[in-house]
Design a protein around this motif. Structure first.
Motif, PDB file in Angstrom:
ATOM      1  N   SER A  71      38.681  38.573  38.142  1.00  0.00           N
ATOM      2  CA  SER A  71      38.143  38.296  36.803  1.00  0.00           C
ATOM      3  C   SER A  71      39.127  38.704  35.713  1.00  0.00           C
ATOM      4  O   SER A  71      39.565  39.859  35.682  1.00  0.00           O
ATOM      5  CB  SER A  71      36.873  39.117  36.586  1.00  0.00           C
ATOM      6  N   MET A  72      39.444  37.789  34.823  1.00  0.00           N
ATOM      7  CA  MET A  72      40.313  38.187  33.718  1.00  0.00           C
ATOM      8  C   MET A  72      39.921  37.617  32.375  1.00  0.00           C
ATOM      9  O   MET A  72      39.552  38.339  31.477  1.00  0.00           O
ATOM     10  CB  MET A  72      41.765  37.818  34.011  1.00  0.00           C
ATOM     11  N   SER A 101      34.897  38.227  31.566  1.00  0.00           N
ATOM     12  CA  SER A 101      33.568  38.422  30.987  1.00  0.00           C
ATOM     13  C   SER A 101      33.186  37.256  30.075  1.00  0.00           C
ATOM     14  O   SER A 101      33.947  36.888  29.176  1.00  0.00           O
ATOM     15  CB  SER A 101      33.540  39.722  30.187  1.00  0.00           C
ATOM     16  N   ASN A 129      31.188  36.108  35.357  1.00  0.00           N
ATOM     17  CA  ASN A 129      31.391  37.543  35.122  1.00  0.00           C
ATOM     18  C   ASN A 129      30.684  38.013  33.844  1.00  0.00           C
ATOM     19  O   ASN A 129      30.809  37.385  32.792  1.00  0.00           O
ATOM     20  CB  ASN A 129      32.904  37.827  35.004  1.00  0.00           C
ATOM     21  N   LYS A 196      31.500  44.782  40.630  1.00  0.00           N
ATOM     22  CA  LYS A 196      32.925  45.088  40.697  1.00  0.00           C
ATOM     23  C   LYS A 196      33.263  46.217  39.737  1.00  0.00           C
ATOM     24  O   LYS A 196      32.558  46.407  38.733  1.00  0.00           O
ATOM     25  CB  LYS A 196      33.792  43.848  40.407  1.00  0.00           C
ATOM     26  N   SER A 221      37.828  47.651  42.759  1.00  0.00           N
ATOM     27  CA  SER A 221      39.056  47.503  41.989  1.00  0.00           C
ATOM     28  C   SER A 221      39.533  48.896  41.618  1.00  0.00           C
ATOM     29  O   SER A 221      38.948  49.566  40.769  1.00  0.00           O
ATOM     30  CB  SER A 221      38.778  46.653  40.741  1.00  0.00           C
ATOM     31  N   THR A 226      46.407  47.645  36.954  1.00  0.00           N
ATOM     32  CA  THR A 226      46.201  47.628  35.508  1.00  0.00           C
ATOM     33  C   THR A 226      45.329  48.813  35.089  1.00  0.00           C
ATOM     34  O   THR A 226      44.294  49.066  35.684  1.00  0.00           O
ATOM     35  CB  THR A 226      45.506  46.313  35.105  1.00  0.00           C
ATOM     36  N   GLY A 273      46.399  46.748  41.704  1.00  0.00           N
ATOM     37  CA  GLY A 273      47.745  47.058  42.174  1.00  0.00           C
ATOM     38  C   GLY A 273      48.177  46.280  43.399  1.00  0.00           C
ATOM     39  O   GLY A 273      49.143  46.658  44.060  1.00  0.00           O
ATOM     40  N   ALA A 294      44.852  40.432  39.787  1.00  0.00           N
ATOM     41  CA  ALA A 294      44.580  40.040  38.405  1.00  0.00           C
ATOM     42  C   ALA A 294      45.896  39.910  37.621  1.00  0.00           C
ATOM     43  O   ALA A 294      46.523  38.852  37.625  1.00  0.00           O
ATOM     44  CB  ALA A 294      43.612  41.032  37.757  1.00  0.00           C
ATOM     45  N   ARG A 295      46.350  40.988  36.993  1.00  0.00           N
ATOM     46  CA  ARG A 295      47.453  40.892  36.029  1.00  0.00           C
ATOM     47  C   ARG A 295      48.737  40.272  36.589  1.00  0.00           C
ATOM     48  O   ARG A 295      49.374  39.468  35.881  1.00  0.00           O
ATOM     49  CB  ARG A 295      47.730  42.270  35.419  1.00  0.00           C
TER      50      ARG A 295
END
Ligand SMILES: Cc1cc2nc3c(=O)[nH]c(=O)nc-3n(C[C@H](O)[C@H](O)[C@H](O)COP(=O)(O)O)c2cc1C
Length: 350
Positions: A71-72, A101, A129, A196, A221, A226, A273, A294-295
């Motif tokens: 989710s980002m 979100s 999300n 999550k 997570s 991040t 990570g 994610a990132r």
């Protein structure tokens, strides 16, 4: 919600995105824990690498790779293009995807489009999300239904982000009675509901609180990727104490172990990570069903579709080599016996 509040969410989303793309917003004092683990070499793998099966099953969905784009984003113009690129890559790679979100989308129809990616990823398992804490701020069944309908999702993630909320000026910090409310939602909603975290991990104590909760799955997570406390601390002058929490939480590897010791059968994603295929292999060996990223993928999506495609190719290749190295013909065969503490050839002991 007032126009000012709406503007606030948009501005906040934009600054989260910019900081994630341009600044070092990672953990610095601690790692995901995967660096403390090594894969155990099988010198006689009796396999051909091309035959290694990287497929996975999650909540009944068949995936070609055991990966979730975690989710980002959504809610800003820039997010529209990033989500589209990520969704195309998920469709091409055969993995699952979650959007960020959707509160901004629920509050303003103008930005709904930024989350909608079904047309470019018709068959991708797609996760909506929302923040779990919003259940204490007026959200309930209706908002969850709307979030899933908005993007034609298959399931819903509710995120637990108490640290981030507590470091945000005016954050939503009333986390009381959420277990009961989440349990009721799971019963009332016609699709799977998962929980999550957002990069601070899950301890064994938290995992025990989830026992008996009818969630369909969990994304642990963890710390090491991040850092939301760091992002919040970079969002402008504020209290110095925010940086003190930048390395806070359970590492991703520890979180997976904690969850698996308490909830051995719950569908589980490990994120925080994860950037390489051998880390995906370690997460699966610890007991996760999928790894979430994610990132690192956001940054590649920002660079362009070619860069993103190349990332998935590299991830798959690293995962394939990891399985070959361990003598495992299918990613689902990776187990804790395939791990040892780094620098120590004794098998990893749970
Ligand atoms: C730009 C950005 C936005 C995010 N927004 C959300 C969000 O809206 N909801 C959520 O559950 N997690 C969100 N996350 C957290 C990620 O899903 C993930 O848990 C966390 O970033 C750790 O993974 P990573 O180390 O691979 O980045 C976001 C992460 C990033 C980088």
């Amino acid at each position: 919600m007032t126009d000012a509040d709406r503007g606030d969410i948009g501005a906040r989303k934009r600054s989260h995105l910019q900081l994630s793309l341009n600044e070092d917003v990672g953990f610095r004092g601690r790692s995901s824990g995967f660096d403390r683990l090594s894969l155990v070499h099988d010198a006689m793998p009796e396999l051909h690498p091309e035959e290694i099966d990287l497929s996975a099953e999650f909540l009944g969905f068949e995936l070609e790779l055991p990966l979730l784009i975690s989710s980002m984003t959504g809610g800003t113009d820039e997010a529209t293009e990033l989500n589209t690129r990520l969704a195309r890559a998920a469709a091409q790679a055969g993995c699952a995807m979650a959007v960020g979100s959707q509160r901004a989308g629920l509050e303003s129809e103008d930005v709904e489009q930024s989350y909608r990616i079904r047309d470019v990823a018709p068959d991708v398992p797609l996760f909506a999300n929302l923040g779990a804490v919003q259940l204490n701020y007026g959200y309930g069944v209706e908002q969850c239904l709307r979030a899933v309908e908005m993007i034609e999702a298959d399931a819903l993630f509710l995120h637990l982000n108490s640290l981030q909320e507590s470091l945000q000026p005016g954050g939503d910090v009333d986390f009381r009675d959420l277990r009961e409310k989440i349990a009721a939602l799971c019963h009332d909603l016609p699709f799977p509901v998962l929980l999550k975290t957002t990069g601070n991990g899950i301890s064994a104590r938290t995992a025990r609180k989830l026992v008996g909760l009818p969630i369909a799955g969990l994304e642990a997570s963890g710390a090491g990727g991040t850092s939301w406390a760091r992002i919040e601390s970079m969002r402008g002058p504020g209290d110095e104490h925010r940086t003190r929490f930048a390395d806070w939480g359970e590492s991703t590897a520890d979180s997976v172990r904690a969850v698996r010791s308490v909830l051995p059968d719950l569908p589980l994603v490990a994120s925080g990570g994860v950037a390489h295929g051998d880390e995906v292999a370690k997460a699966l060996a610890l007991g996760a069903d999928l790894a979430g990223i994610a990132r690192p993928l956001l940054r590649e999506a920002h660079r362009g579709e070619g860069a993103l495609e190349e990332s998935f190719r590299r991830l798959a290749e690293e995962l394939r080599i990891s399985c070959f190295y361990c003598g495992r013909g299918w990613v689902g065969d990776l187990v804790t016996e395939d791990l040892c503490e780094s620098g120590n050839s004794d098998p990893f002991v749970e």
